[in-house]
Design an enzyme around this catalytic site. Structure first.
Site, PDB file in Angstrom:
ATOM      1  N   GLU A  31       6.848  -0.314   0.906  1.00 36.39           N
ATOM      2  CA  GLU A  31       7.340  -0.240  -0.480  1.00 36.39           C
ATOM      3  C   GLU A  31       8.396  -1.314  -0.723  1.00 36.39           C
ATOM      4  O   GLU A  31       9.334  -1.124  -1.486  1.00 36.39           O
ATOM      5  CB  GLU A  31       7.920   1.162  -0.712  1.00 36.39           C
TER       6      GLU A  31
HETATM    7  C1  LIG Z   1       2.213   1.981   7.503  1.00 38.15           C
HETATM    8  C2  LIG Z   1       2.201   1.057   6.347  1.00 38.15           C
HETATM    9  C3  LIG Z   1       1.739   1.498   5.114  1.00 38.15           C
HETATM   10  C4  LIG Z   1       1.679   0.624   4.031  1.00 38.15           C
HETATM   11  N1  LIG Z   1       1.142   1.042   2.850  1.00 38.15           N
HETATM   12  C5  LIG Z   1       0.859   0.122   1.893  1.00 38.15           C
HETATM   13  C6  LIG Z   1       0.086   0.477   0.748  1.00 38.15           C
HETATM   14  O1  LIG Z   1      -0.289   1.636   0.547  1.00 38.15           O
HETATM   15  N2  LIG Z   1      -0.231  -0.491  -0.141  1.00 38.15           N
HETATM   16  C7  LIG Z   1       0.162  -1.794   0.018  1.00 38.15           C
HETATM   17  O2  LIG Z   1      -0.178  -2.626  -0.809  1.00 38.15           O
HETATM   18  N3  LIG Z   1       0.920  -2.154   1.087  1.00 38.15           N
HETATM   19  C8  LIG Z   1       1.258  -1.230   2.025  1.00 38.15           C
HETATM   20  N4  LIG Z   1       1.995  -1.594   3.129  1.00 38.15           N
HETATM   21  C9  LIG Z   1       2.497  -2.957   3.217  1.00 38.15           C
HETATM   22  C10 LIG Z   1       4.009  -3.050   3.093  1.00 38.15           C
HETATM   23  O3  LIG Z   1       4.428  -2.761   1.786  1.00 38.15           O
HETATM   24  C11 LIG Z   1       4.410  -4.468   3.569  1.00 38.15           C
HETATM   25  O4  LIG Z   1       4.203  -4.488   4.972  1.00 38.15           O
HETATM   26  C12 LIG Z   1       5.832  -4.822   3.224  1.00 38.15           C
HETATM   27  O5  LIG Z   1       5.998  -4.926   1.829  1.00 38.15           O
HETATM   28  C13 LIG Z   1       6.276  -6.129   3.852  1.00 38.15           C
HETATM   29  O6  LIG Z   1       5.289  -7.140   3.740  1.00 38.15           O
HETATM   30  P1  LIG Z   1       4.825  -7.919   5.041  1.00 38.15           P
HETATM   31  O7  LIG Z   1       4.483  -6.911   6.071  1.00 38.15           O
HETATM   32  O8  LIG Z   1       3.781  -8.906   4.688  1.00 38.15           O
HETATM   33  O9  LIG Z   1       6.118  -8.685   5.517  1.00 38.15           O
HETATM   34  P2  LIG Z   1       6.591 -10.137   5.051  1.00 38.15           P
HETATM   35  O10 LIG Z   1       6.523 -10.256   3.572  1.00 38.15           O
HETATM   36  O11 LIG Z   1       5.881 -11.147   5.859  1.00 38.15           O
HETATM   37  O12 LIG Z   1       8.120 -10.093   5.455  1.00 38.15           O
HETATM   38  C14 LIG Z   1       8.556 -10.234   6.821  1.00 38.15           C
HETATM   39  C15 LIG Z   1      10.066 -10.159   6.861  1.00 38.15           C
HETATM   40  O13 LIG Z   1      10.618 -11.235   6.097  1.00 38.15           O
HETATM   41  C16 LIG Z   1      11.487 -10.745   5.088  1.00 38.15           C
HETATM   42  N5  LIG Z   1      11.289 -11.544   3.879  1.00 38.15           N
HETATM   43  C17 LIG Z   1      10.137 -11.866   3.268  1.00 38.15           C
HETATM   44  N6  LIG Z   1      10.364 -12.629   2.197  1.00 38.15           N
HETATM   45  C18 LIG Z   1      11.686 -12.786   2.087  1.00 38.15           C
HETATM   46  C19 LIG Z   1      12.550 -13.471   1.182  1.00 38.15           C
HETATM   47  N7  LIG Z   1      12.087 -14.134   0.130  1.00 38.15           N
HETATM   48  N8  LIG Z   1      13.872 -13.408   1.409  1.00 38.15           N
HETATM   49  C20 LIG Z   1      14.373 -12.733   2.459  1.00 38.15           C
HETATM   50  N9  LIG Z   1      13.603 -12.068   3.344  1.00 38.15           N
HETATM   51  C21 LIG Z   1      12.289 -12.093   3.169  1.00 38.15           C
HETATM   52  C22 LIG Z   1      11.127  -9.282   4.874  1.00 38.15           C
HETATM   53  O14 LIG Z   1      12.246  -8.505   4.481  1.00 38.15           O
HETATM   54  C23 LIG Z   1      10.610  -8.872   6.251  1.00 38.15           C
HETATM   55  O15 LIG Z   1      11.660  -8.397   7.049  1.00 38.15           O
HETATM   56  C24 LIG Z   1       2.108  -0.717   4.196  1.00 38.15           C
HETATM   57  C25 LIG Z   1       2.622  -1.146   5.424  1.00 38.15           C
HETATM   58  C26 LIG Z   1       2.643  -0.284   6.502  1.00 38.15           C
HETATM   59  C27 LIG Z   1       3.139  -0.797   7.817  1.00 38.15           C
END
Ligand SMILES: Cc1cc2nc3c(=O)[nH]c(=O)nc-3n(C[C@H](O)[C@H](O)[C@H](O)COP(=O)(O)OP(=O)(O)OC[C@H]3O[C@@H](n4cnc5c(N)ncnc54)[C@H](O)[C@@H]3O)c2cc1C
Length: 469
Positions: free
Chosen positions: A312
């Protein structure tokens, strides 16, 4: 989670759908015969949704064909309902680049006929089920959309606006999830601390006939339990306050409440889940080595709570939303409104001597720290945006602590009033006051540390080249 996501999808359709869409999809979501999901994430695109590749091709009948792969989709597929109503973000060919070209679609697992019976399967399939650290009861899926029929929800290219209806609701829900994990873990820790016999109370044996005293007599175990108790009760009040404000928005169209909720949503999500996770670890610690052994179930709280900090919108991104967008929203009006609420409460109650020293003065101090932090961002954020971004995480925590400080001051006021009115439940209110005093004395001073970090700016944070890591 299954019903939470359904509720969120319901709200988005309710807020942005056409009359036909609402009539077709909502009744069976309300009755829970159908569930809902949110599909944003793709393997190369999480936080940065502008990178999205899922495509939507317009059809002559006004519908779209959706093609692409989404990952990590909570409740993506299961047999708990007859149909799943997926809300899917995708890009319509020829639209603007990046996030401005994203639209939102309703994509049912099974096509819904005009007479509301279920028709053919809609080309939605599960690529795989994710193997996770926790929340094993939720089916988190890779979802493939293969020329699936989708119906535009809201306007073309305004998908994020519509999706935010669902996401804002979900963020409050996830904040509650973090808090609830802490509460459940705490309840287990209390039972164990009263039962487990180790060592003697340094002030004299409390269980002289037993081999040892229960560990709840030890000051360090008390510190741990008081951290948990004062957080879960303060956090619960904070969630109730936020929920009441949301009711005011829904029922009375209260614009000020709307602004305040918008400001506090990243705090509810980020602060309550960070602290919630921390408290599950502290509850596990009460069990010593037994907390690490699966039999006691404490490691499950830790594993399950961990996701609340990530999904989220990762908590770092919540902090960016708070400082980068919400703080200055409508000319900073909502932040000012928060300061006014604190100031008015302190002013109205300064005559209450008991409240003043233990609650109002620490609250005033915390609120001043929060104001100083906001002022630092105003004065230094323009010079170098990293001065604001490097302090955003601390600001989210500083704000969270101040909110809980306000909640504890309000609860203390109610407790003193009940005791003065000779309530029949004096023990409850005395306990409330003692727990509140602990929060004000032992937790709230964290605002000073967060302010010091914020005021140190970005220089030390950004000092190294990437190669030096
Ligand atoms: C169990 C689980 C359930 C989920 N359920 C859903 C769902 O129902 N629907 C859905 O669409 N998604 C879902 N997700 C996805 C989840 O919302 C994302 O994993 C999350 O938003 C982070 O995206 P990412 O994993 O690509 O990390 P990334 O975007 O790659 O981020 C990696 C790290 O970099 C940091 N970061 C990224 N960009 C910036 C920035 N501009 N400035 C500073 N820091 C930054 C982040 O804080 C994070 O710590 C789920 C994930 C999991 C693990």
């Amino acid at each position: 989670m299954y019903q939470g996501l359904t509720h969120g999808a319901y709200s988005a359709i309710h807020a942005h759908g056409t009359t036909e869409q609402k009539a077709k999809f909502l009744p069976k979501m309300v009755s829970c015969e159908w569930t809902g999901t949110m599909n944003l994430t793709e393997s190369h695109c999480g936080t940065d949704l502008g990178l999205m590749r899922t495509k939507a091709d317009p059809q002559n009948d006004g519908s779209y064909k959706i093609t692409g792969e989404k990952i990590f989709i909570s409740a993506g597929d299961h047999d708990l309902s007859q149909n799943t109503i997926h809300l899917v973000l995708a890009k319509i060919a020829g639209g603007p680049q990046g996030i401005k070209g994203v639209s939102l679609f309703i994509v049912p697992k099974y096509i819904v006929n005009d007479d509301e019976t279920l028709g053919a399967a809609n080309g939605v399939s599960v690529g795989s089920i994710e193997e996770k650290m926790g929340i094993h009861a939720n089916s988190t899926c890779v979802m493939n959309f293969d020329n699936s029929t989708g119906y535009l929800l809201g306007q073309e290219h305004k998908g994020m606006r519509a999706m935010f209806t669902m996401m804002n609701e979900a963020r409050i829900g996830v904040g509650m999830q973090g808090l609830a994990q802490a509460e459940a873990a705490y309840q287990n820790a209390v039972i164990y601390a009263k039962d487990r016999l180790q060592g003697r109370d340094v002030t004299g044996a409390k269980n002289p006939d037993g081999a040892a005293d229960p560990i709840i007599v030890h000051a360090d175990v008390r510190r741990n339990l008081m951290d948990q108790k004062s957080f879960v009760e303060g956090g619960r009040a904070f969630l109730l306050w936020s929920s009441k404000l949301i009711d005011q928005v829904h029922r009375e169209g209260d614009k000020d409440a709307d602004g305040l909720v918008s400001l506090m949503t990243p705090v509810v999500k980020g602060f309550l889940t960070d602290k919630g996770f921390e408290m599950t670890v502290q509850a596990q610690q009460v069990f010593g080595g037994h907390g690490y052994i699966e039999e006691h179930g404490m490691s499950q709280f830790v594993r399950d709570a961990r996701i609340t900090q990530i999904y989220e919108g990762a908590n770092g991104v919540q902090a960016l939303d708070l400082v980068g967008r919400k703080l200055a929203l409508d000319g900073g009006k909502h932040m000012m409104a928060f300061f006014e609420i604190v100031k008015d409460f302190i002013k109205e109650n300064t005559g209450n001597e008991a409240l003043r020293t233990d609650f109002l003065e620490p609250l005033k101090h915390a609120s001043k720290d929060l104001q100083a932090a906001a002022m630092y961002f105003m004065q230094n954020g323009m010079k170098n945006p990293n001065n604001a971004l490097a302090g955003s995480y601390d600001f989210m925590h500083l704000f969270g602590h101040t909110c809980l400080g306000l909640m504890w001051a309000r609860m203390a006021k109610a407790s003193y009033a009940a005791l003065e009115a000779e309530t029949s439940d004096a023990a409850f209110y005395e306990t409330k006051l003692a727990t509140g005093r602990y929060y004000m004395a032992r937790q709230l001073p964290a605002t000073g540390m967060h302010l010091a970090r914020i005021q140190s700016g970005a220089d030390t944070v950004m000092a190294l080249n990437s190669e030096a890591f």
